[in-house]
Scaffold this active site. Structure first.
Site, PDB file in Angstrom:
ATOM      1  N   ASP A 116       0.851  -1.414  -0.057  1.00  0.00           N
ATOM      2  CA  ASP A 116      -0.030  -0.047  -0.010  1.00  0.00           C
ATOM      3  C   ASP A 116       0.854   1.209   0.041  1.00  0.00           C
ATOM      4  OD1 ASP A 116      -2.820  -0.889   0.010  1.00  0.00           O
ATOM      5  OD2 ASP A 116      -2.230  -1.999   2.104  1.00  0.00           O
ATOM      6  N   ASP A 179      -6.466  -4.070  -5.086  1.00  0.00           N
ATOM      7  CA  ASP A 179      -6.132  -2.842  -4.829  1.00  0.00           C
ATOM      8  C   ASP A 179      -5.004  -2.308  -5.221  1.00  0.00           C
ATOM      9  OD1 ASP A 179      -7.915  -4.367  -3.015  1.00  0.00           O
ATOM     10  OD2 ASP A 179      -7.819  -2.803  -1.542  1.00  0.00           O
TER      11      ASP A 179
END
Length: 401
Positions: A116, A179
């Protein structure tokens, strides 16, 4: 110190608050003024401890729950402040945006523990560099891109998302989540701004491998694909945060729409534009009339299932960009749908005057885990303000990104 920083910014915001749908033309500036007011309220709450960053607000609360820079959502708050600074150019907003951006600097100095880094560092330092040209920000971005690249497995062809045991992921095999598509933007940017050219190749390989393995015949997305880390073979597809492995989890499909639109922008390869349009189709075709999805399109209790405003915000922002690359018919559909999504999100249904400092209500984080159901969540606010900013740019005759 933080509590006093935006007093001047909100002097003009006497009568805005949350607003209803507009008469004829959706008034972007009014929505952005509302966001500035809400951000000022958030700043009045945040502890001045040089570590707390807002993540969510429970349905029965008016107080933010906070995380540190380690959390995957940590970049959304400073990124939101940078978008608001872009809107009104108030020096105090620039000051607080930098203040919270600096919280994330250690991520550029540590080994990668998660995929991330794009959400964290590119949303904060990336937006900051775009608006200020601060050389320090650029160095942080470039170091972080190199760190993210260490999670790439060339045998598989993707970046490892969760380098740790996660239920149903068959650790230590290689897992990649949808994601992760968003984090490729960090690699593309770095490759074009002083980083190694291999970062571009990694991003393209990841996008191509994901395109091949992450989607069903109807172009709906699995949340996760697990690969054999030694051979690169696909083991299985899993929808970790959705209703079932074969259902269309709303935010996962939103990441796909946004991600492949961005990959086309960065590569100009027509196959990625075609694919972005293909993954957009099932999402748009299956939306309820108000254009805000339920947390999963196959959730069994519809219409009594929770909505996911965060997915709507991600898609609205993505569609405004995708329209720029599409033929006239699709561009009109995408742009009109995006504006209608932003208008609905700006209504009293999603930003009622209830005293909460977040921008939006009714997002769903991880329903199967019982986590953040019907919450206000910081990434919904980020993509909402990004979508508003993109629409404002378009109306001013500029490119959305």
């Amino acid at each position: 110190m933080i509590r006093k920083t935006l007093g001047l910014v909100c002097v003009v915001l006497i009568s805005y608050g949350c607003h209803q749908k507009q008469k004829e033309v959706f008034e972007v500036d009014q929505s952005l003024e509302y966001c500035v007011k809400q951000a000022d309220q958030t700043l009045s709450q945040i502890p001045d401890d040089r570590e707390s960053l807002p993540r969510n607000i429970a349905p029965d609360s008016k107080e933010w729950n906070y995380v540190t820079y380690h959390d995957w959502t940590s970049g959304f708050w400073p990124g939101t402040l940078w978008y608001l600074y872009e809107y009104n150019q108030q020096p105090k907003l620039k000051e607080v945006a930098d203040h919270f951006t600096q919280y994330l600097k250690p991520l550029s100095e540590k080994v990668a523990t998660d995929h991330d880094l794009g959400f964290q560092v590119f949303n904060s330092f990336g937006n900051g560099y775009r608006l200020t040209g601060n050389a320090e920000y650029k160095e942080v971005i470039l170091r972080t891109a190199d760190t993210l690249a260490t999670l790439y497995n060339p045998t598989v062809g993707t970046i490892l998302s969760w380098p740790r045991p996660v239920p149903n992921m068959e650790w230590p095999n290689h897992n990649t989540i949808m994601d992760n598509m968003i984090n490729l933007e960090l690699l593309f940017w770095a490759s074009k701004n002083g980083g190694d050219s291999s970062l571009y190749d990694i991003a393209v390989d990841h996008a191509e491998t994901t395109m091949e393995n992450h989607f069903r015949p109807d172009y709906t997305s699995y949340h996760v694909v697990v690969y054999d880390r030694e051979t690169g073979e696909k083991i299985k597809g899993v929808t970790h945060q959705g209703y079932s492995d074969e259902s269309m989890w709303a935010r996962g499909q939103a990441w796909a729409i946004y991600g492949y639109t961005m990959v086309y922008r960065e590569t100009k390869d027509p196959k990625f534009l075609d694919f972005a349009q293909k993954v957009t189709r099932p999402y748009l075709d299956k939306l309820p009339k108000d254009l805000i999805p339920y947390w999963d399109f196959q959730a069994p209790g519809i219409p009594d299932e929770p909505r996911d405003a965060s997915a709507a915000a991600v898609v609205a922002s993505a569609l405004l960009e995708l329209a720029e690359y599409s033929d006239e018919k699709l561009a009109k559909e995408y742009r009109n749908k995006a504006i209608a999504m932003l208008e609905e999100l700006s209504s009293a249904a999603y930003c009622p005057e209830d005293g909460k400092p977040a921008f939006l209500r009714h997002s769903t984080g991880h329903y199967p885990n019982g986590s953040e159901i019907d919450y206000s969540i910081i990434y919904a606010d980020y993509y909402y303000v990004e979508g508003l900013t993109r629409l404002k740019r378009i109306r001013e005759g500029k490119k959305p990104v």
